[in-house]
Design a protein around this motif. Structure first.
Motif, PDB file in Angstrom:
ATOM      1  N   VAL A 179     -32.443 -13.990  16.667  1.00  0.00           N
ATOM      2  CA  VAL A 179     -33.526 -13.060  16.984  1.00  0.00           C
ATOM      3  C   VAL A 179     -34.845 -13.559  16.393  1.00  0.00           C
ATOM      4  O   VAL A 179     -35.885 -13.582  17.077  1.00  0.00           O
ATOM      5  N   TYR A 180     -34.798 -13.999  15.147  1.00  0.00           N
ATOM      6  CA  TYR A 180     -36.015 -14.460  14.480  1.00  0.00           C
ATOM      7  C   TYR A 180     -36.582 -15.707  15.153  1.00  0.00           C
ATOM      8  O   TYR A 180     -37.794 -15.801  15.399  1.00  0.00           O
ATOM      9  N   HIS A 194     -42.784 -15.921  17.383  1.00  0.00           N
ATOM     10  CA  HIS A 194     -44.216 -15.854  17.708  1.00  0.00           C
ATOM     11  C   HIS A 194     -44.760 -14.431  17.624  1.00  0.00           C
ATOM     12  O   HIS A 194     -45.985 -14.233  17.616  1.00  0.00           O
ATOM     13  N   VAL A 195     -43.874 -13.435  17.555  1.00  0.00           N
ATOM     14  CA  VAL A 195     -44.307 -12.034  17.473  1.00  0.00           C
ATOM     15  C   VAL A 195     -44.458 -11.694  15.991  1.00  0.00           C
ATOM     16  O   VAL A 195     -43.501 -11.330  15.315  1.00  0.00           O
ATOM     17  N   THR A 196     -45.647 -11.827  15.477  1.00  0.00           N
ATOM     18  CA  THR A 196     -45.884 -11.622  14.049  1.00  0.00           C
ATOM     19  C   THR A 196     -47.118 -10.762  13.823  1.00  0.00           C
ATOM     20  O   THR A 196     -47.942 -10.560  14.717  1.00  0.00           O
ATOM     21  N   GLY A 242     -42.650  -5.934  13.117  1.00  0.00           N
ATOM     22  CA  GLY A 242     -41.882  -5.512  11.943  1.00  0.00           C
ATOM     23  C   GLY A 242     -40.415  -5.870  12.069  1.00  0.00           C
ATOM     24  O   GLY A 242     -39.784  -6.317  11.109  1.00  0.00           O
ATOM     25  N   LEU A 243     -39.845  -5.684  13.277  1.00  0.00           N
ATOM     26  CA  LEU A 243     -38.442  -6.033  13.500  1.00  0.00           C
ATOM     27  C   LEU A 243     -38.212  -7.527  13.315  1.00  0.00           C
ATOM     28  O   LEU A 243     -37.233  -7.948  12.688  1.00  0.00           O
ATOM     29  N   VAL A 244     -39.101  -8.361  13.850  1.00  0.00           N
ATOM     30  CA  VAL A 244     -38.966  -9.817  13.720  1.00  0.00           C
ATOM     31  C   VAL A 244     -39.063 -10.218  12.252  1.00  0.00           C
ATOM     32  O   VAL A 244     -38.300 -11.071  11.775  1.00  0.00           O
ATOM     33  N   ALA A 245     -39.997  -9.614  11.518  1.00  0.00           N
ATOM     34  CA  ALA A 245     -40.130  -9.928  10.083  1.00  0.00           C
ATOM     35  C   ALA A 245     -38.870  -9.536   9.330  1.00  0.00           C
ATOM     36  O   ALA A 245     -38.396 -10.286   8.463  1.00  0.00           O
ATOM     37  N   ARG A 246     -38.305  -8.374   9.654  1.00  0.00           N
ATOM     38  CA  ARG A 246     -37.072  -7.947   8.970  1.00  0.00           C
ATOM     39  C   ARG A 246     -35.897  -8.839   9.335  1.00  0.00           C
ATOM     40  O   ARG A 246     -34.991  -9.053   8.520  1.00  0.00           O
ATOM     41  N   ALA A 247     -35.902  -9.388  10.564  1.00  0.00           N
ATOM     42  CA  ALA A 247     -34.809 -10.267  10.984  1.00  0.00           C
ATOM     43  C   ALA A 247     -34.695 -11.478  10.072  1.00  0.00           C
ATOM     44  O   ALA A 247     -33.590 -11.963   9.797  1.00  0.00           O
ATOM     45  N   ALA A 248     -35.822 -11.995   9.593  1.00  0.00           N
ATOM     46  CA  ALA A 248     -35.787 -13.142   8.671  1.00  0.00           C
ATOM     47  C   ALA A 248     -35.097 -12.753   7.366  1.00  0.00           C
ATOM     48  O   ALA A 248     -34.299 -13.538   6.820  1.00  0.00           O
ATOM     49  N   PHE A 249     -35.382 -11.552   6.866  1.00  0.00           N
ATOM     50  CA  PHE A 249     -34.733 -11.096   5.637  1.00  0.00           C
ATOM     51  C   PHE A 249     -33.253 -10.837   5.876  1.00  0.00           C
ATOM     52  O   PHE A 249     -32.420 -11.157   5.014  1.00  0.00           O
ATOM     53  N   TYR A 250     -32.911 -10.227   7.024  1.00  0.00           N
ATOM     54  CA  TYR A 250     -31.495  -9.996   7.332  1.00  0.00           C
ATOM     55  C   TYR A 250     -30.725 -11.307   7.340  1.00  0.00           C
ATOM     56  O   TYR A 250     -29.591 -11.386   6.846  1.00  0.00           O
ATOM     57  N   THR A 251     -31.329 -12.348   7.927  1.00  0.00           N
ATOM     58  CA  THR A 251     -30.671 -13.659   7.996  1.00  0.00           C
ATOM     59  C   THR A 251     -30.339 -14.175   6.610  1.00  0.00           C
ATOM     60  O   THR A 251     -29.197 -14.557   6.320  1.00  0.00           O
ATOM     61  N   ALA A 252     -31.334 -14.190   5.730  1.00  0.00           N
ATOM     62  CA  ALA A 252     -31.137 -14.749   4.395  1.00  0.00           C
ATOM     63  C   ALA A 252     -30.185 -13.909   3.560  1.00  0.00           C
ATOM     64  O   ALA A 252     -29.264 -14.436   2.920  1.00  0.00           O
ATOM     65  N   TYR A 260     -34.828 -27.582  16.807  1.00  0.00           N
ATOM     66  CA  TYR A 260     -33.896 -26.495  17.100  1.00  0.00           C
ATOM     67  C   TYR A 260     -34.365 -25.102  16.656  1.00  0.00           C
ATOM     68  O   TYR A 260     -33.782 -24.104  17.078  1.00  0.00           O
ATOM     69  N   PHE A 261     -35.354 -25.015  15.793  1.00  0.00           N
ATOM     70  CA  PHE A 261     -35.673 -23.715  15.201  1.00  0.00           C
ATOM     71  C   PHE A 261     -37.097 -23.257  15.498  1.00  0.00           C
ATOM     72  O   PHE A 261     -37.693 -22.497  14.715  1.00  0.00           O
TER      73      PHE A 261
END
Length: 491
Positions: free
Chosen positions: A228-229, A234-236, A263-273, A15-16
């Motif tokens: 989003v993340y 794959h966009v890293t 950068g946006l994708v990386a920040r999305a992981a932090f926003y999630t947590a 799923y992830f």
């Protein structure tokens, strides 16, 4: 434990989008905190000891068993007792300094052990160092607050220091409840002991519906960023480095766009947590500050991130201030202002740039010893100083500040200000992504390679700003332009 790990790996693959299974474990642990928070909130406020015990036990279950960090729980338990002994036996300025050094050295050992393990395995792993970083913020801030409460010169304290000063070392059970507060144990947010005491002693059951609504709003927001993340995982930055031939041939504009997307994708992981953890803290009652004289509920801002400020801020300072707020508060009030406290007007003061660089170095040390961290924070210190120079010299040309023109703005000035804000937003986002790349890549070689794709734009821009705005003729012309802008604004 092995069964849980297999389940997380299955969820990740099914799923992830194949994101690391230990990230799934973190999400499951935080979601478990929501269920535990409902129970915690129902413990009567006149039974604070029961709340402390529940918090400690919940952290052991959620972090030690569900997330599989039993070794980390032992490390933090031993570290907690050692720090508590220092607090009880030392006095004066030596106490917070000893606590800071002991906590940072212990965490340094954990960082080095993790880094050596990852160098051998070649795999980035989520271990207990994240929780230990939150622990360090809590115990060092508590040590400073105890010292502030015992000082005789309380008139020299800042407003923040007076508000959070603690007159004595808290009891062991209260101390452990604060350190092991379960919704914020793994990833924060960090907060002061005074805030924890208010939460434990204030009955929040009367605002249960408001707490639930505010908490689950954060959960929904975190799930949006999780989508989003997962969708664009794959966009890293690593993907850009691995496709060296492709990105080396592309133009600066294309590479800059991809850098900002990563950068946006990386920040999305932090926003999630962070948003997920913030919601669990609110659900437990953190942030509710009682009622005012009119009977209206009062709330404290415990957010660790203001997403709107980061993504839509019109300056680098606004973006940085909205990012990892708990760490920013800790660095400001327990590092920066301890090195360079406010002084009376006219007295000598430590260089702002020097103290800023020292604070960024402490932040890098706190994060670990990967070379990429030091590229990020040292370049970040220089970029922040350059941004202040730009703002100090250019903003008066765009937004003249004179007594006669205060609050007045012509249509032309409004248009110029809109362009100024848009350019500030664009450059701010690019700078964030440029600085974030070494932090995520961790090693110097891929970080410098990615910077090379972008023609080392940020270091060269910072150098150009420092050189240009120190040329006497440029300074003179800027003063003249500022005076003309002020005169035009009064006409």
């Amino acid at each position: 434990m092995q069964l849980l790990n297999q389940a997380f790996a299955w969820l990740s693959e099914r799923y992830f989008g194949g994101i690391p299974a230990d990230n799934i474990a973190i999400i499951v642990g935080v979601l478990l905190s929501y269920a535990l928070a409902h129970v915690f909130r129902r413990i009567p406020a006149d039974m604070p000891a029961a709340r402390h015990v529940f918090s400690v036990v919940s952290s052991v279950i959620s972090y030690g068993i569900v997330q599989g960090h039993s070794t980390g729980v032992v490390h933090l338990a031993v570290g907690s007792i050692a720090i508590y002994i220092l607090m009880c036996n030392l006095r004066g300025p030596a106490m917070p300094r000893a606590v800071f050094l002991a906590a940072m050295v212990h965490m340094s050992y954990s960082h080095i052990r993790r880094q050596m393990s990852e160098a051998v395995s070649g795999r980035i792993e989520q271990d207990y160092t994240g929780a230990q970083m939150v622990f360090v913020m809590k115990v060092t801030s508590l040590a400073n607050c105890i010292h502030d409460g015992q000082r005789g010169d309380r008139d020299t304290l800042t407003g923040y220091q007076r508000k959070n000063a603690i007159r004595g070392v808290p009891g062991l059970l209260e101390y452990l409840g604060y350190v092991f507060f379960f919704p914020a144990f793994a990833i924060g947010p960090a907060f002061e002991m005074a805030t924890y005491r208010r939460m434990v002693t204030v009955d929040s059951r009367c605002v249960a519906s408001q707490l639930t609504r505010r908490a689950y709003k954060r959960l929904v927001e975190s799930l949006v960023w999780m989508a989003v993340y997962v969708r664009f995982s794959h966009v890293t930055f690593a993907e850009m480095v691995s496709n060296h031939d492709m990105y080396a041939r592309r133009s600066f504009v294309v590479n800059a766009f991809h850098l900002c997307a990563a950068g946006l994708v990386a920040r999305a992981a932090f926003y999630t947590a962070w948003k997920m953890s913030e919601g669990a803290c609110i659900l437990a009652g953190l942030g509710f500050d009682g009622f005012d004289a009119e009977g209206n509920a009062q709330w404290m801002d415990i957010a660790n991130i203001h997403v709107r400020g980061v993504e839509l801020g019109t300056s680098l300072r606004e973006m940085v201030d909205s990012w990892n707020i708990g760490t920013n508060v800790w660095l400001r009030h327990h590092v920066y202002l301890r090195v360079s406290p406010p002084r009376p007007a006219g007295s000598a003061r430590t260089s702002s740039t020097r103290v800023t660089l020292l604070t960024f170095l402490v932040s890098a040390w706190w994060h670990g010893f990967y070379p990429g961290y030091y590229l990020t924070f040292m370049m970040g210190a220089l970029a922040s100083s350059a941004a202040r120079v730009l703002r100090r010299n250019l903003r008066p040309l765009v937004v003249p500040t004179t007594d006669g023109a205060a609050g007045q703005c012509t249509r032309r000035q409004a248009a110029v200000k809109a362009v100024y804000d848009f350019v500030g937003w664009l450059l701010g986002l690019y700078t964030l992504s440029f600085l974030g790349a070494p932090f995520m890549l961790m090693w110097a070689r891929p970080s410098l390679l990615l910077w090379r794709y972008n023609y080392f734009a940020l270091p060269l821009a910072v150098l150009a700003i420092f050189v240009a705005f120190n040329i006497p003729s440029v300074k003179r012309r800027l003063r003249q332009a500022t005076l003309r802008a002020a005169v035009q604004a009064t006409e």
